[in-house]
Design a protein around this motif. Sequence first.
Motif, PDB file in Angstrom:
ATOM      1  N   GLY A  11      37.237  28.977  32.676  1.00 28.19           N
ATOM      2  CA  GLY A  11      38.098  27.825  32.419  1.00 28.19           C
ATOM      3  C   GLY A  11      39.517  28.248  32.105  1.00 28.19           C
ATOM      4  N   ILE A  12      40.132  27.515  31.194  1.00 31.90           N
ATOM      5  CA  ILE A  12      41.530  27.780  30.852  1.00 31.90           C
ATOM      6  C   ILE A  12      41.688  29.125  30.150  1.00 31.90           C
ATOM      7  CG2 ILE A  12      41.504  26.566  28.653  1.00 31.90           C
ATOM      8  CD1 ILE A  12      44.374  26.556  31.190  1.00 31.90           C
ATOM      9  N   VAL A  13      40.675  29.561  29.414  1.00 29.28           N
ATOM     10  CA  VAL A  13      40.739  30.873  28.751  1.00 29.28           C
ATOM     11  C   VAL A  13      40.840  31.972  29.800  1.00 29.28           C
ATOM     12  CG1 VAL A  13      39.486  32.502  27.291  1.00 29.28           C
ATOM     13  CG2 VAL A  13      39.503  30.085  26.712  1.00 29.28           C
ATOM     14  N   GLY A  14      40.021  31.898  30.840  1.00 30.12           N
ATOM     15  CA  GLY A  14      40.097  32.870  31.924  1.00 30.12           C
ATOM     16  C   GLY A  14      41.421  32.794  32.668  1.00 30.12           C
ATOM     17  N   GLY A  15      41.953  31.582  32.819  1.00 34.44           N
ATOM     18  CA  GLY A  15      43.250  31.422  33.460  1.00 34.44           C
ATOM     19  C   GLY A  15      44.367  32.071  32.659  1.00 34.44           C
ATOM     20  N   VAL A  16      44.341  31.881  31.353  1.00 35.52           N
ATOM     21  CA  VAL A  16      45.366  32.492  30.494  1.00 35.52           C
ATOM     22  C   VAL A  16      45.238  34.018  30.524  1.00 35.52           C
ATOM     23  CG1 VAL A  16      46.129  32.733  28.096  1.00 35.52           C
ATOM     24  CG2 VAL A  16      45.654  30.467  29.038  1.00 35.52           C
ATOM     25  N   GLU A  17      44.013  34.514  30.499  1.00 29.78           N
ATOM     26  CA  GLU A  17      43.823  35.971  30.565  1.00 29.78           C
ATOM     27  C   GLU A  17      44.332  36.528  31.901  1.00 29.78           C
ATOM     28  OE1 GLU A  17      39.895  36.240  27.674  1.00 29.78           O
ATOM     29  OE2 GLU A  17      39.627  36.177  29.849  1.00 29.78           O
ATOM     30  N   ALA A  18      44.050  35.846  32.992  1.00 30.50           N
ATOM     31  CA  ALA A  18      44.556  36.282  34.295  1.00 30.50           C
ATOM     32  C   ALA A  18      46.076  36.192  34.335  1.00 30.50           C
ATOM     33  CB  ALA A  18      43.945  35.441  35.410  1.00 30.50           C
ATOM     34  N   GLY A  61      46.348  37.778  44.652  1.00 30.56           N
ATOM     35  CA  GLY A  61      45.975  37.823  46.061  1.00 30.56           C
ATOM     36  C   GLY A  61      44.522  37.515  46.332  1.00 30.56           C
ATOM     37  N   GLY A  62      43.636  38.062  45.545  1.00 24.14           N
ATOM     38  CA  GLY A  62      42.207  37.822  45.749  1.00 24.14           C
ATOM     39  C   GLY A  62      41.826  36.372  45.511  1.00 24.14           C
ATOM     40  N   ASP A  63      42.363  35.782  44.447  1.00 24.92           N
ATOM     41  CA  ASP A  63      42.053  34.386  44.156  1.00 24.92           C
ATOM     42  C   ASP A  63      42.703  33.448  45.171  1.00 24.92           C
ATOM     43  OD1 ASP A  63      40.471  34.959  41.965  1.00 24.92           O
ATOM     44  OD2 ASP A  63      42.172  34.948  40.586  1.00 24.92           O
ATOM     45  N   LEU A  64      43.908  33.782  45.634  1.00 22.22           N
ATOM     46  CA  LEU A  64      44.540  32.981  46.676  1.00 22.22           C
ATOM     47  C   LEU A  64      43.735  33.038  47.970  1.00 22.22           C
ATOM     48  CD1 LEU A  64      48.309  33.780  46.137  1.00 22.22           C
ATOM     49  CD2 LEU A  64      47.247  31.537  46.014  1.00 22.22           C
ATOM     50  N   TRP A  65      43.218  34.226  48.294  1.00 20.43           N
ATOM     51  CA  TRP A  65      42.394  34.352  49.485  1.00 20.43           C
ATOM     52  C   TRP A  65      41.118  33.520  49.348  1.00 20.43           C
ATOM     53  CZ3 TRP A  65      42.207  34.978  54.342  1.00 20.43           C
ATOM     54  CH2 TRP A  65      40.982  35.183  54.975  1.00 20.43           C
ATOM     55  N   ASP A  66      40.502  33.559  48.171  1.00 18.41           N
ATOM     56  CA  ASP A  66      39.295  32.763  47.966  1.00 18.41           C
ATOM     57  C   ASP A  66      39.582  31.271  48.139  1.00 18.41           C
ATOM     58  OD1 ASP A  66      37.679  34.952  47.520  1.00 18.41           O
ATOM     59  OD2 ASP A  66      37.921  34.882  45.335  1.00 18.41           O
ATOM     60  N   MET A  67      40.715  30.803  47.607  1.00 17.43           N
ATOM     61  CA  MET A  67      41.075  29.392  47.770  1.00 17.43           C
ATOM     62  C   MET A  67      41.255  29.048  49.242  1.00 17.43           C
ATOM     63  SD  MET A  67      43.619  28.379  44.661  1.00 17.43           S
ATOM     64  CE  MET A  67      43.861  26.752  45.311  1.00 17.43           C
ATOM     65  N   PHE A  68      41.958  29.904  49.959  1.00 16.00           N
ATOM     66  CA  PHE A  68      42.167  29.674  51.389  1.00 16.00           C
ATOM     67  C   PHE A  68      40.839  29.676  52.132  1.00 16.00           C
ATOM     68  CE2 PHE A  68      42.787  31.409  55.659  1.00 16.00           C
ATOM     69  CZ  PHE A  68      43.669  30.474  56.172  1.00 16.00           C
ATOM     70  N   TYR A  69      40.017  30.662  51.832  1.00 16.08           N
ATOM     71  CA  TYR A  69      38.742  30.822  52.533  1.00 16.08           C
ATOM     72  C   TYR A  69      37.822  29.627  52.323  1.00 16.08           C
ATOM     73  CZ  TYR A  69      34.333  32.914  54.019  1.00 16.08           C
ATOM     74  OH  TYR A  69      33.146  33.165  54.652  1.00 16.08           O
ATOM     75  N   PHE A  70      37.697  29.174  51.094  1.00 15.98           N
ATOM     76  CA  PHE A  70      36.798  28.064  50.813  1.00 15.98           C
ATOM     77  C   PHE A  70      37.320  26.739  51.357  1.00 15.98           C
ATOM     78  CE2 PHE A  70      35.194  30.842  47.271  1.00 15.98           C
ATOM     79  CZ  PHE A  70      33.997  31.107  47.905  1.00 15.98           C
ATOM     80  N   ASN A  93      36.930  26.912  38.420  1.00 18.33           N
ATOM     81  CA  ASN A  93      38.292  26.913  37.877  1.00 18.33           C
ATOM     82  C   ASN A  93      39.209  27.867  38.627  1.00 18.33           C
ATOM     83  OD1 ASN A  93      37.863  25.092  35.554  1.00 18.33           O
ATOM     84  ND2 ASN A  93      36.370  26.655  35.006  1.00 18.33           N
ATOM     85  N   LEU A  94      38.975  28.034  39.903  1.00 20.32           N
ATOM     86  CA  LEU A  94      39.776  28.947  40.718  1.00 20.32           C
ATOM     87  C   LEU A  94      41.233  28.495  40.794  1.00 20.32           C
ATOM     88  CD1 LEU A  94      39.596  31.456  42.499  1.00 20.32           C
ATOM     89  CD2 LEU A  94      39.019  29.965  44.408  1.00 20.32           C
TER      90      LEU A  94
END
Length: 127
Positions: A11-18, A61-70, A93-94
Amino acid sequence: MQYDQSWMGKGIVGGVEAGLVSVVVALLLFLLFHWLGRRNGWSYGPQIGWSFLLATVLTAGGDLWDMFYFNYAHLQSLPLLRAELALVHDPENLGVRVLCELLGVALGIYVGWMLSRGRRNPGEGHR
């Protein structure tokens, strides 16, 4: 290649950590490009541009690719979709994580830019 996100929260905790990872990477890259730029006479434009591009590729980059791919891949079977989603850390929460990573890159470059402006010689003009 995506870095290991298994230690991050969800969630938002993972987003803040990223986002914090992105801040640190962008700050270090900006300081590196600022150092190179001062020796080669670059303005702030190339320093900021290359820092933003590399930090985005390295951290988001990896998360952007996952968003594009899905969004655009033709996943034609439910087992294939489940297998692909199992490879993604917190797929629900991607979008939040990508947003935090991009904001973190911008913040890291801004902090680096502010730090580099403070170390200017008094007689040096604005660039």
